[in-house]
Design a protein around this motif. Structure first.
Motif, mmCIF file in Angstrom:
data_model
loop_
_atom_site.group_PDB
_atom_site.id
_atom_site.type_symbol
_atom_site.label_atom_id
_atom_site.label_comp_id
_atom_site.label_asym_id
_atom_site.label_seq_id
_atom_site.Cartn_x
_atom_site.Cartn_y
_atom_site.Cartn_z
ATOM 1 N N VAL A 171 0.856 -1.196 0.000
ATOM 2 C CA VAL A 171 0.000 0.000 0.000
ATOM 3 C C VAL A 171 0.884 1.235 0.000
ATOM 4 O O VAL A 171 1.736 1.399 0.883
ATOM 5 C CB VAL A 171 -0.935 0.010 1.238
ATOM 6 N N MET A 172 0.694 2.117 -1.002
ATOM 7 C CA MET A 172 1.460 3.371 -1.062
ATOM 8 C C MET A 172 0.485 4.522 -0.839
ATOM 9 O O MET A 172 -0.388 4.760 -1.688
ATOM 10 C CB MET A 172 2.137 3.520 -2.420
ATOM 11 N N LEU A 173 0.622 5.208 0.293
ATOM 12 C CA LEU A 173 -0.289 6.314 0.615
ATOM 13 C C LEU A 173 0.362 7.650 0.270
ATOM 14 O O LEU A 173 1.584 7.739 0.124
ATOM 15 C CB LEU A 173 -0.667 6.275 2.096
ATOM 16 N N GLY A 174 -0.463 8.708 0.178
ATOM 17 C CA GLY A 174 0.057 10.039 -0.112
ATOM 18 C C GLY A 174 0.826 10.069 -1.422
ATOM 19 O O GLY A 174 1.777 10.838 -1.576
ATOM 20 N N THR A 175 0.422 9.232 -2.369
ATOM 21 C CA THR A 175 1.188 9.087 -3.614
ATOM 22 C C THR A 175 0.297 9.341 -4.828
ATOM 23 O O THR A 175 -0.539 8.503 -5.164
ATOM 24 C CB THR A 175 1.766 7.638 -3.716
ATOM 25 N N PRO A 176 0.458 10.481 -5.500
ATOM 26 C CA PRO A 176 -0.317 10.697 -6.729
ATOM 27 C C PRO A 176 0.141 9.716 -7.803
ATOM 28 O O PRO A 176 1.345 9.473 -7.942
ATOM 29 C CB PRO A 176 0.009 12.146 -7.116
ATOM 30 N N ALA A 177 -0.801 9.153 -8.533
ATOM 31 C CA ALA A 177 -0.456 8.147 -9.554
ATOM 32 C C ALA A 177 0.181 8.816 -10.765
ATOM 33 O O ALA A 177 -0.243 9.881 -11.181
ATOM 34 C CB ALA A 177 -1.713 7.410 -9.982
ATOM 35 N N SER A 178 1.209 8.183 -11.294
ATOM 36 C CA SER A 178 1.784 8.644 -12.564
ATOM 37 C C SER A 178 2.438 7.448 -13.234
ATOM 38 O O SER A 178 2.828 6.478 -12.565
ATOM 39 C CB SER A 178 2.810 9.758 -12.307
ATOM 40 N N GLY A 179 2.532 7.519 -14.555
ATOM 41 C CA GLY A 179 3.081 6.399 -15.315
ATOM 42 C C GLY A 179 4.523 6.085 -14.972
ATOM 43 O O GLY A 179 5.003 4.987 -15.211
ATOM 44 N N GLU A 180 5.222 7.090 -14.374
ATOM 45 C CA GLU A 180 6.634 6.854 -14.036
ATOM 46 C C GLU A 180 6.815 6.131 -12.707
ATOM 47 O O GLU A 180 7.899 5.630 -12.413
ATOM 48 C CB GLU A 180 7.391 8.188 -13.958
ATOM 49 N N LEU A 181 5.760 6.069 -11.923
ATOM 50 C CA LEU A 181 5.847 5.411 -10.612
ATOM 51 C C LEU A 181 6.159 3.928 -10.829
ATOM 52 O O LEU A 181 5.478 3.273 -11.629
ATOM 53 C CB LEU A 181 4.496 5.594 -9.916
ATOM 54 N N GLU A 182 7.141 3.417 -10.102
ATOM 55 C CA GLU A 182 7.638 2.055 -10.367
ATOM 56 C C GLU A 182 6.525 0.972 -10.420
ATOM 57 O O GLU A 182 6.455 0.226 -11.409
ATOM 58 C CB GLU A 182 8.733 1.714 -9.334
ATOM 59 N N PRO A 183 5.614 0.899 -9.443
ATOM 60 C CA PRO A 183 4.614 -0.183 -9.533
ATOM 61 C C PRO A 183 3.722 -0.051 -10.772
ATOM 62 O O PRO A 183 3.217 -1.054 -11.272
ATOM 63 C CB PRO A 183 3.770 -0.005 -8.269
ATOM 64 N N ILE A 184 3.570 1.201 -11.270
ATOM 65 C CA ILE A 184 2.720 1.378 -12.458
ATOM 66 C C ILE A 184 3.516 1.099 -13.727
ATOM 67 O O ILE A 184 3.051 0.413 -14.638
ATOM 68 C CB ILE A 184 2.116 2.805 -12.478
ATOM 69 N N SER A 185 4.776 1.598 -13.761
ATOM 70 C CA SER A 185 5.558 1.390 -14.995
ATOM 71 C C SER A 185 5.880 -0.093 -15.200
ATOM 72 O O SER A 185 6.034 -0.536 -16.333
ATOM 73 C CB SER A 185 6.843 2.227 -14.956
ATOM 74 N N THR A 186 5.941 -0.876 -14.114
ATOM 75 C CA THR A 186 6.299 -2.296 -14.273
ATOM 76 C C THR A 186 5.080 -3.222 -14.259
ATOM 77 O O THR A 186 5.233 -4.437 -14.411
ATOM 78 C CB THR A 186 7.247 -2.735 -13.131
ATOM 79 N N ALA A 187 3.886 -2.662 -14.067
ATOM 80 C CA ALA A 187 2.705 -3.529 -13.945
ATOM 81 C C ALA A 187 2.272 -4.079 -15.303
ATOM 82 O O ALA A 187 2.403 -3.403 -16.330
ATOM 83 C CB ALA A 187 1.551 -2.732 -13.341
ATOM 84 N N ASP A 188 1.753 -5.320 -15.293
ATOM 85 C CA ASP A 188 1.147 -5.852 -16.524
ATOM 86 C C ASP A 188 -0.183 -5.160 -16.756
ATOM 87 O O ASP A 188 -0.574 -4.875 -17.873
ATOM 88 C CB ASP A 188 0.870 -7.363 -16.380
ATOM 89 N N THR A 189 -0.886 -4.899 -15.639
ATOM 90 C CA THR A 189 -2.208 -4.285 -15.725
ATOM 91 C C THR A 189 -2.331 -3.232 -14.642
ATOM 92 O O THR A 189 -1.889 -3.447 -13.505
ATOM 93 C CB THR A 189 -3.298 -5.366 -15.510
ATOM 94 N N VAL A 190 -2.929 -2.090 -15.020
ATOM 95 C CA VAL A 190 -3.177 -1.019 -14.043
ATOM 96 C C VAL A 190 -4.687 -0.836 -13.956
ATOM 97 O O VAL A 190 -5.344 -0.505 -14.946
ATOM 98 C CB VAL A 190 -2.512 0.302 -14.482
ATOM 99 N N LEU A 191 -5.233 -1.085 -12.774
ATOM 100 C CA LEU A 191 -6.675 -0.884 -12.572
ATOM 101 C C LEU A 191 -6.891 0.513 -12.017
ATOM 102 O O LEU A 191 -6.380 0.849 -10.950
ATOM 103 C CB LEU A 191 -7.221 -1.926 -11.577
#
Ligand SMILES: Cc1cc2nc3c(=O)[nH]c(=O)nc-3n(C[C@H](O)[C@H](O)[C@H](O)COP(=O)(O)OP(=O)(O)OC[C@H]3O[C@@H](n4cnc5c(N)ncnc54)[C@H](O)[C@@H]3O)c2cc1C
Length: 480
Positions: A244-264
């Motif tokens: 869980v990452m709190l206080g974190t605005p989502a962006s495509g450069e964020l590691e869990p998003i850039s490496t994810a197969d799927t982003v919900l």
């Protein structure tokens, strides 16, 4: 309204018509009449349509997609099936499990379609509806445009997921519309948004073996829920392997998003109030595009009603149903008083469940008593080895009026119904004392909380009375 020249063209009624001959035929037919047109065959629309038809009103129900709306197709039903199947001691392999979710969902939709289709006085038309005036609806059907004149219109068009531009390949980004169509579990799933939709999906996919990260810009999960309650769920999710990452605005450069197969993306809903012609006929919307309704469910235009996610009161299936029933009552028995607006309990079906009702501000005001009981201190909590569950109840001092409650634990979604009933019936909390709760259930923990509550109340009656008296005196002096 019956003048053919004033009929809309395909440009303002939606997609092009596939069969021009059929269009001509439909458009030259005079408009039909019905007592009520209900737009949207989801939770709110079905409740209103079936209720009105059972009272003998002729109802035309218009649906542009699938019977059952979001709840049956891409919401409550597939998400709860997914949670149920992933919690099994020996779960199916992910592709079979996901296929079973779809199979069960489709079965339910088919049986609902047959059941509602057989309702006397109710006719369903598949097509996109647009309101061209009070009592005048045009429907873009696959085979042409049809016009219906009616006394009442009920808008129940629901909502759609809010989308985010994360600046990554679009085919990696999904919402709840695509979630239940996945054929395989993603190895890495990033979930943007720690609300109910995101957290239920996070838990289910973590149980299936996905590496799940939840990204939330607020500083707690389930923003709006009491922080202690959110904390219990967060610890449990982390124990299930969810990061869980709190206080974190989502962006495509964020590691869990850039490496994810799927982003919900699960960051809230947009009401389907556009494209219905509401501005033209003067139906008021709030700043977020939701339709403003009064206590009966009527919009700013007489005899146009709204319920469900598109209206400004609710965001759940039971809320859509409750407002749908109020509309039925208002149409069939207008002079009968409508009563207080319904209280809507909310449940997040995670492990543990989180259930809330009413108002519970983070800081307790002076005239409010907050009572808390840890489920671990109940005997059922002991037998079930509960570590983090709790019940928190807010009541008005002196009167005992229940203002709100939060429950975190197994079956919290069932237990909150006691509060729904008690608050609806206006039963002060001290009158709940003396109720016998079966042992050892989680309801029995509520009995233990009531013991604590009564002990505290007895001890504080003199100071509460003094506080109330001083408050009254102050407000009287101020008025003078
Ligand atoms: C993943 C997820 C899980 C959820 N889980 C729960 C849960 O467990 N419990 C709960 O209470 N709620 C849950 N919800 C919320 C619940 O699904 C909605 O609150 C509920 O479906 C709203 O009902 P509604 O009638 O307003 O809209 P919907 O059920 O969405 O129905 C609206 C219908 O209107 C149709 N429509 C729209 N525009 C037109 C038009 N112009 N002409 C004709 N038809 C039109 C749409 O096609 C749709 O079928 C969940 C939501 C999601 C996304």
């Amino acid at each position: 309204v019956t003048d053919a020249a004033s009929r809309p063209t395909s440009a303002d009624t939606g997609p092009a018509v596939s069969d021009p001959a059929a269009t001509d035929r439909l458009e030259t037919e005079p408009p039909r009449r019905a007592d009520v047109v209900v737009i949207g065959a989801g939770s709110g629309g079905l409740t209103a349509a079936v209720g009105l038809a059972r009272f003998g009103r002729s109802v035309v129900l218009v649906e542009r997609d699938r019977f059952g709306g979001d709840c049956t197709n891409v919401g409550c039903i597939p998400s709860k099936s997914l949670l149920h199947l992933t919690a099994a001691a020996v779960p199916l392999d992910p592709p079979s499990l996901l296929a079973r979710v779809r199979f069960r969902r489709d079965q339910l939709r088919e049986s609902e379609t047959v059941e509602f289709g057989a309702t006397p006085n109710l006719e369903t038309i598949f097509g996109a509806a647009r309101i061209v005036g009070p009592g005048d609806v045009r429907i873009q059907r696959p085979d042409g445009v049809e016009e219906i004149l009616c006394e009442h219109i009920v808008i129940a068009t629901g909502s759609r997921p809010r989308r985010l531009d994360l600046g990554i390949e679009p085919d990696r980004v999904i919402t709840n519309m695509e979630l239940f169509e996945l054929a395989e579990r993603p190895d890495r799933l990033a979930v943007v948004g720690a609300g109910p939709v995101g957290l239920e999906a996070a838990l289910a996919f973590a149980r299936m073996g996905s590496l799940v990260t939840v990204i939330e810009q607020a500083d707690q999960i389930l923003p709006g829920v009491l922080p202690d309650a959110a904390g219990v769920l967060q610890r449990s999710l982390e124990a299930h392997g969810v990061r869980v990452m709190l206080g974190t605005p989502a962006s495509g450069e964020l590691e869990p998003i850039s490496t994810a197969d799927t982003v919900l993306v699960a960051v809230g809903r947009v009401p389907n109030s556009d494209g219905l012609g509401l501005e033209e006929i003067g139906v008021d919307l709030d700043g977020t595009g939701r339709i403003r309704i009064d206590a009966r469910g009527e919009t700013s235009v007489e005899q146009i009603w709204a319920t469900g996610d598109v209206a400004d009161r609710t965001g759940t299936t039971h809320g859509a149903g409750a407002w749908g029933r109020r509309i039925v009552k208002s149409i069939v028995a207008r002079p009968v008083p409508i009563g207080a607006e319904p209280l809507e309990p909310r449940v997040v079906f995670t492990d543990p469940e989180v259930a809330t009702i009413g108002e519970q501000p983070a800081r307790v005001p002076g005239d409010v008593r907050r009572t808390r009981f840890e489920l671990a201190d109940s005997d059922r909590g002991f037998t079930d080895e509960i570590t983090g569950g709790l019940i928190i109840v807010d009541t008005r001092r002196l009167t005992g009026r229940v203002l709100g409650a939060t429950i975190v634990g197994p079956r919290a979604g069932e237990l909150i119904s006691l509060f729904s009933l008690g608050m609806h019936a206006g039963i002060p909390f001290h009158k709940w004392f003396g109720t016998v709760w079966p042992y050892p259930t989680y309801a029995d923990a509520l009995g233990r909380l009531l013991d604590d509550y009564m002990r505290e109340v007895f001890g504080s009656v003199p100071s509460d009375a003094a506080r109330w008296f001083t408050g009254r005196l102050r407000s009287l002096t101020r008025r003078r």
